[in-house]
Scaffold this motif. Structure first.
Motif, short mmCIF file in Angstrom:
data_model
loop_
_atom_site.label_atom_id
_atom_site.label_comp_id
_atom_site.label_asym_id
_atom_site.label_seq_id
_atom_site.Cartn_x
_atom_site.Cartn_y
_atom_site.Cartn_z
N SER A 223 46.00 40.18 49.06
CA SER A 223 44.98 40.23 48.02
C SER A 223 45.62 40.36 46.65
O SER A 223 46.76 40.79 46.51
CB SER A 223 44.04 41.41 48.26
OG SER A 223 43.43 41.32 49.52
N GLU B 111 44.54 45.57 45.80
CA GLU B 111 44.14 46.32 46.99
C GLU B 111 44.23 47.81 46.70
O GLU B 111 45.29 48.32 46.31
CB GLU B 111 45.02 45.97 48.18
CG GLU B 111 44.59 46.65 49.47
CD GLU B 111 45.44 46.26 50.67
OE1 GLU B 111 45.22 46.81 51.75
OE2 GLU B 111 46.33 45.40 50.49
N SER C 268 43.32 51.39 48.63
CA SER C 268 42.98 51.88 49.97
C SER C 268 43.00 53.41 50.02
O SER C 268 44.05 54.03 49.85
CB SER C 268 43.97 51.31 50.99
OG SER C 268 43.67 51.76 52.29
N SER D 58 38.13 52.71 48.21
CA SER D 58 38.80 51.53 48.75
C SER D 58 38.15 50.29 48.13
O SER D 58 36.92 50.21 48.02
CB SER D 58 38.69 51.47 50.27
OG SER D 58 39.42 52.53 50.87
N GLU E 126 39.07 45.83 47.53
CA GLU E 126 39.96 44.69 47.67
C GLU E 126 39.41 43.53 46.84
O GLU E 126 38.23 43.20 46.93
CB GLU E 126 40.08 44.28 49.14
CG GLU E 126 41.13 43.22 49.40
CD GLU E 126 41.35 42.98 50.89
OE1 GLU E 126 41.91 41.92 51.24
OE2 GLU E 126 40.97 43.85 51.69
N ARG F 17 47.95 48.42 45.52
CA ARG F 17 48.85 47.28 45.54
C ARG F 17 48.34 46.19 44.59
O ARG F 17 47.15 45.92 44.51
CB ARG F 17 48.97 46.70 46.95
CG ARG F 17 49.75 47.58 47.91
CD ARG F 17 51.23 47.62 47.55
NE ARG F 17 52.02 48.47 48.43
CZ ARG F 17 52.33 49.73 48.17
NH1 ARG F 17 51.91 50.28 47.03
NH2 ARG F 17 53.07 50.42 49.01
#
Length: 281
Positions: free
Chosen positions: A2, A5, A7, A23, A25, A61
């Protein structure tokens, strides 16, 4: 992989929980609007994605890499809420300077033209108005041809024409395949730009869906009519058919009946109110 991201992320500032097990994405090429009231956690989330802060728990990320690593941020463009521009540098010099940090920057003349800054090219940034500085700040986020752009309240302080010009620039970037994650206090801005809406309040995600589905979830309909006295009335109802049937049975005189779906503002208000009521109960 992705573009962004997040999480299970939690971030605290002392006793204040800014983000609580969030979370999220964002796929490549998406244009996502991050919506929430002041203090909801929107800017904190962007600061984690941009590597300015790190989460207390969880993982963030950017294109599969840790945004705290400077090498991963070469694909990133950013417009924070406040941008500190060197007051004595000219607009053209600032664009040249920032563009010089990227391997293939947008030519300065092209960028200035795109954002309506050509006439300001030789002006010192310290002499610019708030709206002009904002246009320059958004332009700088795109000078490096980024793959991902984070825009935190991008059009704050702009008039209608300036806001429209920036919307066009954001749409053009997105149409070229760019990924955009933006926050805004202007609900009409999110409704005009975003394909997907993430609603955040009190550091938690209340909803994450397409704009169409977010509006559909609340099921609200706005009914407008003119009564016998000529007064225009508005009613926000969950069942417009039942409302009209009851109105007809009542024998009340009315005309110019209009029914439409809820706006994003109305949908957002209902989502937040419903969550707050649940928390109280």
């Amino acid at each position: 992989m992705s573009a962004v991201e997040v999480s299970g992320v939690t971030r605290r500032f002392g006793a204040v929980v800014a983000l609580d097990d969030v979370s999220l994405e964002v796929g490549h090429g998406e244009l996502v609007g991050l919506l929430g009231p002041n203090g909801a956690g929107k800017s904190t989330l962007l600061s984690l994605v941009s590597g300015q802060r790190r989460p207390d728990t969880g993982v963030v990320r950017l294109n599969g890499h840790d945004p705290r690593d400077a090498r991963s941020r070469t694909v990133l463009g950013l417009t924070p809420q406040e941008t500190g521009l060197p007051a004595t540098l000219r607009v053209r010099e600032v664009v040249d300077f920032v563009g010089g940090h990227y391997p293939d920057p947008v030519p300065t003349a092209e960028l200035l033209d795109q954002f309506g800054l050509v006439d300001l090219a030789n002006r010192q940034t310290g002499s610019l108005s708030g709206g002009q500085k904002r246009r320059l700040a958004v332009a700088l986020s795109l000078v490096g041809r980024p793959r991902v752009v984070l825009l935190d309240e991008p059009t704050t302080g702009l008039d209608v024409s300036g806001r429209t010009a920036l919307w066009d620039a954001i749409r053009a970037y997105h149409a070229s395949g760019g990924t955009v994650l933006l926050t805004s206090h202007y609900l009409e801005e999110v409704q005009a730009l975003a394909e997907r809406v993430v609603v955040i309040d009190h550091g938690t995600v209340l909803a994450d869906d397409s704009l169409e589905n977010i509006l559909g979830k609340v099921g609200a309909r706005r009914v407008q009519l003119t009564d016998a006295a000529g007064v225009r009335q508005e009613h926000l109802v969950t069942d417009s058919d039942a409302f009209v049937r009851d109105l007809v049975r009542s024998g009340a005189e009315f005309k110019d009946l209009e029914i439409r779906g809820a706006s994003l503002e109305e949908a957002f208000g209902q989502l937040v109110d419903a969550t707050n009521e649940g928390a109280v109960r």
